[in-house]
Structure formats: C-alpha cells, structure tokens
Design an enzyme around this catalytic site. Structure first.
Site, short mmCIF file in Angstrom:
data_model
loop_
_atom_site.label_atom_id
_atom_site.label_comp_id
_atom_site.label_asym_id
_atom_site.label_seq_id
_atom_site.Cartn_x
_atom_site.Cartn_y
_atom_site.Cartn_z
N LYS A 13 -76.52 -32.98 18.48
CA LYS A 13 -77.90 -32.81 18.00
C LYS A 13 -78.10 -33.44 16.62
CE LYS A 13 -78.00 -28.29 18.06
NZ LYS A 13 -76.66 -27.94 18.50
N ARG A 88 -82.57 -20.00 17.96
CA ARG A 88 -81.22 -19.75 18.47
C ARG A 88 -81.19 -18.56 19.43
NH1 ARG A 88 -78.00 -23.20 15.37
NH2 ARG A 88 -75.81 -22.66 15.48
N ARG A 127 -64.52 -33.52 14.71
CA ARG A 127 -65.40 -33.28 13.55
C ARG A 127 -64.68 -32.43 12.50
NH1 ARG A 127 -71.11 -30.55 14.78
NH2 ARG A 127 -69.95 -28.63 14.85
N ARG A 133 -65.41 -28.68 8.33
CA ARG A 133 -66.31 -27.52 8.39
C ARG A 133 -65.50 -26.26 8.67
NH1 ARG A 133 -71.85 -28.25 11.81
NH2 ARG A 133 -71.44 -26.06 12.24
N ARG A 144 -68.60 -19.53 18.86
CA ARG A 144 -69.92 -20.19 18.77
C ARG A 144 -70.42 -20.60 20.16
NH1 ARG A 144 -68.53 -24.70 14.90
NH2 ARG A 144 -70.64 -25.45 15.27
P1 AMP Z 1 -75.16 -25.24 13.18
O1 AMP Z 1 -74.92 -26.19 12.09
O2 AMP Z 1 -76.53 -25.33 13.79
O3 AMP Z 1 -74.06 -25.26 14.23
O4 AMP Z 1 -75.10 -23.77 12.54
C1 AMP Z 1 -73.94 -23.30 11.88
C2 AMP Z 1 -74.01 -21.78 11.73
O5 AMP Z 1 -75.17 -21.43 10.95
C3 AMP Z 1 -74.18 -20.99 13.02
O6 AMP Z 1 -72.94 -20.76 13.68
C4 AMP Z 1 -74.82 -19.70 12.52
O7 AMP Z 1 -73.87 -18.87 11.88
C5 AMP Z 1 -75.75 -20.23 11.43
N1 AMP Z 1 -77.09 -20.57 11.97
C6 AMP Z 1 -77.66 -21.81 12.04
N2 AMP Z 1 -78.90 -21.74 12.56
C7 AMP Z 1 -79.11 -20.43 12.83
C8 AMP Z 1 -80.20 -19.71 13.39
N3 AMP Z 1 -81.32 -20.33 13.80
N4 AMP Z 1 -80.08 -18.36 13.52
C9 AMP Z 1 -78.98 -17.71 13.11
N5 AMP Z 1 -77.90 -18.32 12.59
C10 AMP Z 1 -77.97 -19.68 12.45
#
Ligand code: AMP
Length: 187
Positions: A13, A88, A127, A133, A144
C-alpha cells in the site's frame, strides 16, 4: 480524488501510495506513518502508543481519529487524499463516513491490494532488513496479520457492499500493480 487503500501488512500500500501521489498531486495520509513520526519525536501521544504498536495491536480508535482529523484539515487534503492504514476496523469505518459526510467529501474509490500470505511474510522480512521497523519481527508480523484478518478484512466487505471496492492482484512487479491501479482509477 479521495481513495482508501486497503490490504494486509506488506501488500504494498505504502509503495503504491507514493506513486499515486506523484500522478495525482494529492497527499498520502498514512496513520501508521503519523503514529511512527509521533513515536520518533517522543511526543506524549507517541509515548502513549509505543507499546501497542510494538505488539502489532491496534491503537485506540479515538487517538487515531483525532490525529487523522487534524491531518485532514490541512490545506493539501482539500484536493483529495490517499488514505493508507485507516479505516482498520468497522468502528473506524463509521468514523470515516461521518468525517467525510461532515466535510462533504465522499469517497471515490476503495482499492484492496490482495497478496497471498506467504508472499506478505517474505516481503516484510525484506523490509525489516532494509528499514528496521520494530514491528516487522516475525512474531509481531504474525499478530498484525491476525489483527488484519479479524478486524480489517470486514472493512473491505463493507466497501464492497457499498459498491466502491475494487480488488487488485498485488503480486508481480511494483509497476505492474501500479498499472492495475491506474486502470481502475481511469475506468
Ligand atoms: P501500518 O504502518 O499501517 O502497518 O501501521 C503500523 C501500526 O500502527 C499498526 O500495527 C497499529 O499498531 C498502528 N495503526 C496504524 N493505523 C492504525 C489505525 N487506523 N487504527 C489503529 N492502529 C493503527
């Protein structure tokens, strides 16, 4: 143009969003990036969400929504946006619908990038080496993916029923996935 990008962690994404930014001149709004930036800056919010993010669980809806609303008020988001990582879960879907309704900014597209789970695990392992990360370790990635299946997959079903969802094959080169996205957006 207002787009929501959906897909499991590692589906590409973020990579595709960056290409779309160049093409359409609209900002990429990633709740994950906003949260990581708060963590790096060690703001109060960043410290609050650190342990939840490091486990791969979802941060509370209220925190994410407040952060997103702030970002959406910025000038550049008036032209549109590519939303990545939000909504989410189904309660965030309701929140987003309300925000967009109040701003009179309906969503144009929800794009679901589909990649098989083995490929996702491989991509994230790569990654983790490149970006380091802290939530890209094997155990956290597994969590996740589980959170995605349980809480985020129903979000795609919601947009599907609403008639705005397009499903895209997310395997193959970055450019081939991008061309599939453009084909949907230009349709
Ligand atoms: P991402 O970079 O989108 O994979 O997000 C990394 C982490 O940020 C996730 O595993 C969650 O802990 C948190 N996170 C990101 N977006 C959300 C969301 N919309 N709601 C809740 N937690 C989020």
């Amino acid at each position: 143009m207002r787009i929501v990008l959906l897909g499991a962690p590692g589906s590409g994404k973020g990579t595709q969003a960056k290409l779309l930014v160049k093409e359409f001149g609209i900002p990429h709004i990633s709740t994950g990036d906003l949260l990581r930036s708060a963590m790096e800056k060690k703001t109060k919010l960043g410290l609050q969400v650190k342990s939840v993010m490091e486990k791969g669980d979802l941060v509370s809806d209220d925190i994410v929504l407040a952060m997103l609303q702030e970002r959406m008020k910025e000038e550049d988001a008036k032209k549109g946006f590519i939303l990545d990582g939000f909504p989410r879960n189904l309660s965030q879907v309701n929140m987003l619908e309300k925000v967009l309704h109040d701003l009179s900014m309906p969503l144009n597209h929800a794009l679901l990038i589909e990649v098989n789970p083995d490929e996702v695990v491989q991509r994230i392992a790569k990654r983790a080496q490149l970006e380091g990360r802290s939530d890209d370790t094997e155990e956290v990635v597994r969590n996740r993916l589980e959170v995605y299946d349980q809480q985020t997959a129903p979000v795609a079903d919601y947009f599907d029923k609403k008639g705005v969802l397009s499903r895209l094959v997310g395997s193959g080169s970055i450019d081939s996935v991008y061309q599939r996205i453009l084909a949907v957006l230009r349709f």
